[in-house]
Design a protein around this motif. Structure first.
Motif, PDB file in Angstrom:
ATOM      1  N   ASP A   1      -1.941  18.905   3.054  1.00 45.27           N
ATOM      2  CA  ASP A   1      -3.070  18.028   2.766  1.00 45.27           C
ATOM      3  C   ASP A   1      -2.917  17.378   1.395  1.00 45.27           C
ATOM      4  N   GLU A   2      -2.461  18.158   0.429  1.00 45.99           N
ATOM      5  CA  GLU A   2      -2.294  17.629  -0.924  1.00 45.99           C
ATOM      6  C   GLU A   2      -1.212  16.554  -0.965  1.00 45.99           C
ATOM      7  N   ARG A   3      -0.123  16.787  -0.247  1.00 45.71           N
ATOM      8  CA  ARG A   3       0.953  15.786  -0.192  1.00 45.71           C
ATOM      9  C   ARG A   3       0.458  14.502   0.463  1.00 45.71           C
ATOM     10  N   PHE A   4      -0.342  14.651   1.518  1.00 44.70           N
ATOM     11  CA  PHE A   4      -0.888  13.483   2.210  1.00 44.70           C
ATOM     12  C   PHE A   4      -1.778  12.667   1.279  1.00 44.70           C
ATOM     13  N   VAL A   5      -2.684  13.334   0.582  1.00 44.23           N
ATOM     14  CA  VAL A   5      -3.606  12.642  -0.324  1.00 44.23           C
ATOM     15  C   VAL A   5      -2.831  11.944  -1.440  1.00 44.23           C
ATOM     16  N   LYS A   6      -1.837  12.606  -1.994  1.00 45.07           N
ATOM     17  CA  LYS A   6      -1.055  11.998  -3.076  1.00 45.07           C
ATOM     18  C   LYS A   6      -0.282  10.779  -2.582  1.00 45.07           C
ATOM     19  N   ALA A   7       0.275  10.874  -1.378  1.00 46.35           N
ATOM     20  CA  ALA A   7       1.002   9.735  -0.808  1.00 46.35           C
ATOM     21  C   ALA A   7       0.056   8.566  -0.571  1.00 46.35           C
ATOM     22  N   MET A   8      -1.131   8.859  -0.081  1.00 43.86           N
ATOM     23  CA  MET A   8      -2.119   7.815   0.153  1.00 43.86           C
ATOM     24  C   MET A   8      -2.589   7.201  -1.164  1.00 43.86           C
ATOM     25  N   GLU A   9      -2.864   8.015  -2.149  1.00 39.87           N
ATOM     26  CA  GLU A   9      -3.328   7.506  -3.449  1.00 39.87           C
ATOM     27  C   GLU A   9      -2.284   6.590  -4.072  1.00 39.87           C
ATOM     28  N   ALA A  10      -1.010   6.985  -3.992  1.00 37.16           N
ATOM     29  CA  ALA A  10       0.058   6.171  -4.568  1.00 37.16           C
ATOM     30  C   ALA A  10       0.178   4.833  -3.841  1.00 37.16           C
ATOM     31  N   THR A  11       0.052   4.854  -2.523  1.00 33.66           N
ATOM     32  CA  THR A  11       0.168   3.624  -1.748  1.00 33.66           C
ATOM     33  C   THR A  11      -1.046   2.731  -1.947  1.00 33.66           C
ATOM     34  N   LEU A  12      -2.222   3.329  -2.087  1.00 32.78           N
ATOM     35  CA  LEU A  12      -3.433   2.541  -2.353  1.00 32.78           C
ATOM     36  C   LEU A  12      -3.367   1.880  -3.722  1.00 32.78           C
ATOM     37  N   LEU A  13      -2.757   2.546  -4.686  1.00 30.37           N
ATOM     38  CA  LEU A  13      -2.584   1.937  -6.004  1.00 30.37           C
ATOM     39  C   LEU A  13      -1.682   0.713  -5.900  1.00 30.37           C
ATOM     40  N   GLN A  14      -0.602   0.831  -5.142  1.00 28.11           N
ATOM     41  CA  GLN A  14       0.277  -0.316  -4.916  1.00 28.11           C
ATOM     42  C   GLN A  14      -0.468  -1.426  -4.184  1.00 28.11           C
ATOM     43  N   PHE A  15      -1.314  -1.034  -3.258  1.00 25.11           N
ATOM     44  CA  PHE A  15      -2.117  -1.993  -2.496  1.00 25.11           C
ATOM     45  C   PHE A  15      -2.993  -2.820  -3.438  1.00 25.11           C
ATOM     46  N   ARG A  16      -3.651  -2.160  -4.361  1.00 20.38           N
ATOM     47  CA  ARG A  16      -4.543  -2.862  -5.304  1.00 20.38           C
ATOM     48  C   ARG A  16      -3.769  -3.780  -6.240  1.00 20.38           C
ATOM     49  N   GLU A  17      -2.513  -3.460  -6.501  1.00 23.33           N
ATOM     50  CA  GLU A  17      -1.720  -4.237  -7.458  1.00 23.33           C
ATOM     51  C   GLU A  17      -0.832  -5.281  -6.792  1.00 23.33           C
ATOM     52  N   ALA A  18      -0.787  -5.324  -5.475  1.00 22.08           N
ATOM     53  CA  ALA A  18       0.100  -6.240  -4.753  1.00 22.08           C
ATOM     54  C   ALA A  18      -0.284  -7.693  -5.008  1.00 22.08           C
ATOM     55  N   LYS A  19       0.738  -8.535  -5.108  1.00 20.35           N
ATOM     56  CA  LYS A  19       0.505  -9.951  -5.422  1.00 20.35           C
ATOM     57  C   LYS A  19       1.041 -10.909  -4.364  1.00 20.35           C
ATOM     58  N   ASP A  20       2.039 -10.483  -3.594  1.00 16.05           N
ATOM     59  CA  ASP A  20       2.644 -11.425  -2.653  1.00 16.05           C
ATOM     60  C   ASP A  20       2.863 -10.763  -1.296  1.00 16.05           C
ATOM     61  N   LEU A  21       3.274 -11.575  -0.319  1.00 18.22           N
ATOM     62  CA  LEU A  21       3.430 -11.088   1.048  1.00 18.22           C
ATOM     63  C   LEU A  21       4.474  -9.991   1.158  1.00 18.22           C
ATOM     64  N   ASN A  22       5.554 -10.098   0.395  1.00 20.39           N
ATOM     65  CA  ASN A  22       6.590  -9.068   0.454  1.00 20.39           C
ATOM     66  C   ASN A  22       6.048  -7.716   0.022  1.00 20.39           C
TER      67      ASN A  22
ATOM     68  N   GLU B   1      -4.402  11.963  11.120  1.00 21.39           N
ATOM     69  CA  GLU B   1      -5.137  11.278  10.059  1.00 21.39           C
ATOM     70  C   GLU B   1      -5.345   9.812  10.440  1.00 21.39           C
ATOM     71  N   TRP B   2      -6.577   9.329  10.349  1.00 23.14           N
ATOM     72  CA  TRP B   2      -6.867   7.950  10.767  1.00 23.14           C
ATOM     73  C   TRP B   2      -6.754   6.941   9.637  1.00 23.14           C
ATOM     74  N   LEU B   3      -6.875   7.372   8.394  1.00 24.67           N
ATOM     75  CA  LEU B   3      -6.888   6.425   7.276  1.00 24.67           C
ATOM     76  C   LEU B   3      -5.589   5.616   7.130  1.00 24.67           C
ATOM     77  N   PRO B   4      -4.396   6.189   7.352  1.00 22.76           N
ATOM     78  CA  PRO B   4      -3.198   5.347   7.251  1.00 22.76           C
ATOM     79  C   PRO B   4      -3.219   4.170   8.220  1.00 22.76           C
ATOM     80  N   ASN B   5      -3.671   4.410   9.450  1.00 25.03           N
ATOM     81  CA  ASN B   5      -3.753   3.310  10.422  1.00 25.03           C
ATOM     82  C   ASN B   5      -4.838   2.309  10.037  1.00 25.03           C
ATOM     83  N   TYR B   6      -5.923   2.815   9.476  1.00 29.35           N
ATOM     84  CA  TYR B   6      -6.988   1.923   9.007  1.00 29.35           C
ATOM     85  C   TYR B   6      -6.457   0.970   7.936  1.00 29.35           C
ATOM     86  N   TYR B   7      -5.790   1.532   6.934  1.00 24.46           N
ATOM     87  CA  TYR B   7      -5.295   0.693   5.847  1.00 24.46           C
ATOM     88  C   TYR B   7      -4.138  -0.192   6.296  1.00 24.46           C
TER      89      TYR B   7
END
Length: 212
Positions: A22-43, A62-68
């Motif tokens: 569970d901890e690994r999942f949350v950390k992976a999601m948090e890291a990807t969400l941070l990238q999501f917020r900082e993304a600037k282009d289609l790539n 887990e449903w949140l990865p598919n949601y995002y």
């Protein structure tokens, strides 16, 4: 006694392994969400969508990865010409289909359905409103019935009104009350966790300035 101790030790091991997973999942999601917020282009967005898909494949319960994953593709659709939007929305719908198999009566999933429908309408509002307008209205109504406090249900409704011509019941004057209502909902909203949906307030604050 030894058998009882063995079973107890095994149970503890399982619980510890689950907690670590569970901890690994949350950390992976948090890291990807941070990238999501900082993304600037289609790539960058494409890379993020791929990461959410990989997380979802490794965590099928887990449903949140598919949601995002679906949400990212709607944002990509908003950043391209109208003629190119459907190919991204088709990919968003793939994630929606996965979500419908994973979870039911979820307000955030209904909001995502509304977001996809709204972007479909944006391709050609005049010819698509009859089909996707019903999908949009149905999804938003269901989201509100499941959770009347979800601010994103109100913010999508506000955006739809804002970008709909006045002669069809939209425009700034009609959108402003819904914009204000969404901001009131955002003011009292607290996400369930660090990786739960928590987007849309910035867009509403920007639109609210036009109401002034």
């Amino acid at each position: 006694m030894k058998k009882v101790l063995f079973i107890f030790s095994l149970l503890i091991s399982v619980l510890v392994a689950k907690a670590n997973q569970d901890e690994r999942f949350v950390k992976a999601m948090e890291a990807t969400l941070l990238q999501f917020r900082e993304a600037k282009d289609l790539n960058a967005f494409q890379e993020i969508a791929n990461k959410f898909e990989r997380i979802g494949n490794s965590e099928p319960n887990e449903w949140l990865p598919n949601y995002y994953g679906g949400l990212v593709y709607t944002i990509m659709a908003a950043r391209v010409e109208a003629s190119e939007r459907d190919k991204y929305l088709d990919k968003a719908d793939v994630f929606v289909e996965k979500l419908e198999k994973q979870i039911s009566n979820n307000d955030e999933v209904e909001v995502l359905k509304g977001q996809v429908a709204l972007m479909r309408i944006s391709v050609d509002g005049q010819s698509r409103w009859m089909k996707y307008g019903q999908v949009f209205e149905g999804a938003i109504a269901k989201a509100k019935s499941i959770n009347p406090e979800n601010p994103r249900a109100y913010s999508l409704k506000a955006q739809n009104l804002f970008y709909t011509p006045e002669q069809f019941g939209g425009g700034l004057k009609n959108a402003c009350p819904e914009i204000q209502k969404s901001l009131e909902k955002f003011a009292g909203f607290k996400p369930a966790s660090s990786i739960s949906p928590n987007w849309g307030e910035g867009e509403m604050k920007a639109l609210a300035k036009k109401c002034q």
